[in-house]
Design an enzyme around this catalytic site. Sequence first.
Site, mmCIF file in Angstrom:
data_model
loop_
_atom_site.group_PDB
_atom_site.id
_atom_site.type_symbol
_atom_site.label_atom_id
_atom_site.label_comp_id
_atom_site.label_asym_id
_atom_site.label_seq_id
_atom_site.Cartn_x
_atom_site.Cartn_y
_atom_site.Cartn_z
ATOM 1 N N ASP A 136 -38.979 11.546 9.253
ATOM 2 C CA ASP A 136 -40.316 11.247 8.738
ATOM 3 C C ASP A 136 -40.784 12.350 7.797
ATOM 4 O OD1 ASP A 136 -43.122 9.657 9.487
ATOM 5 O OD2 ASP A 136 -43.436 11.788 9.068
ATOM 6 N N TYR A 163 -45.792 16.715 1.862
ATOM 7 C CA TYR A 163 -44.991 17.785 2.464
ATOM 8 C C TYR A 163 -44.191 18.565 1.427
ATOM 9 C CZ TYR A 163 -45.792 15.002 6.756
ATOM 10 O OH TYR A 163 -46.329 14.289 7.782
ATOM 11 N N LYS A 165 -44.854 8.721 2.884
ATOM 12 C CA LYS A 165 -46.267 8.336 2.840
ATOM 13 C C LYS A 165 -46.849 8.626 1.462
ATOM 14 C CE LYS A 165 -46.372 10.272 7.496
ATOM 15 N NZ LYS A 165 -45.263 11.240 7.315
ATOM 16 N N HIS A 207 -51.203 7.573 3.919
ATOM 17 C CA HIS A 207 -51.304 8.802 4.715
ATOM 18 C C HIS A 207 -52.660 8.947 5.419
ATOM 19 C CE1 HIS A 207 -49.197 12.969 4.841
ATOM 20 N NE2 HIS A 207 -49.852 12.746 5.968
#
Length: 274
Positions: A49, A54, A79, A112
């Site tokens: 994931d 990120y 996301k 998200h």
Amino acid sequence: MKITNIKGTVELANGTKMPYLGLGVFQTPNSKIKKALHWALDAGYRHVDTASFYENEDGLGEAIKTHPMPRKEIFITSKVWNTDQGYDSTINAFNQSLRKLQTDYLDLYLIHWPVKGKYKETWRALETLYDEGRIKAIGVSNFMQHHLEDLMQSAKIKPMVNQMEFHPKLVQQPLLDFCKTNHIQYEAWSPLMQGKIFGIDLLKELAEKYNKSVAQLVLRWDLQKGVVTIPKSVHKDRIESNADIFDFEISDEDMARIDSLDRDERLGPHPDNI
């Protein structure tokens, strides 16, 4: 959820098989993601994931490419971030994620956060990508019940997953029940409370009772609650240890004791404040 072994799955509303244990990579730098993913895949994980926020999709894509496991055997989630929400910008963000991940489809794509005034158009973009066969399943993250109800009023396709902060101090049982009733698979982020679970006396007591670590106890609790879980680690021993949760079962009484730790305590922001 039928719990079998590390390669076990749950079936989403559209029939897609989603592994119920995965590797989270939030705050995992590109310099460490290759080893972490390879250790996880070698240990039996089949689910990873990530998210554009990120900033490690490119590292993850390279890590997947350099492992001998076929792409089709790895369940990849990403996301769309808040600043990319909206119809056209979501399509563009999705294409960028695919490029960085070096793949031509995603197994699961999530909104998200529920950005007010934007998440419905964002969802419409996810529906388009799903209809085009570029995503196997679509869902949301950090959506409270009122967000889900609002979204479903206009959605052609109901969200298949809702990824939420979930741990013994934040259970949100009514939301969990709502998702189950509506065939929306619940998924936990920060299941180990960024390490704070290790200081909870009840969890230490129960871990000793079952001859397991506190982390193993809590991850097993997740699964027995019917919640997909994605613990994050960059350490080989912890990645392997987090998967060693299939040789014991928590009793109903002890499940209730863990549930009783619920204090509506969040580590992240409240979804209504985004």
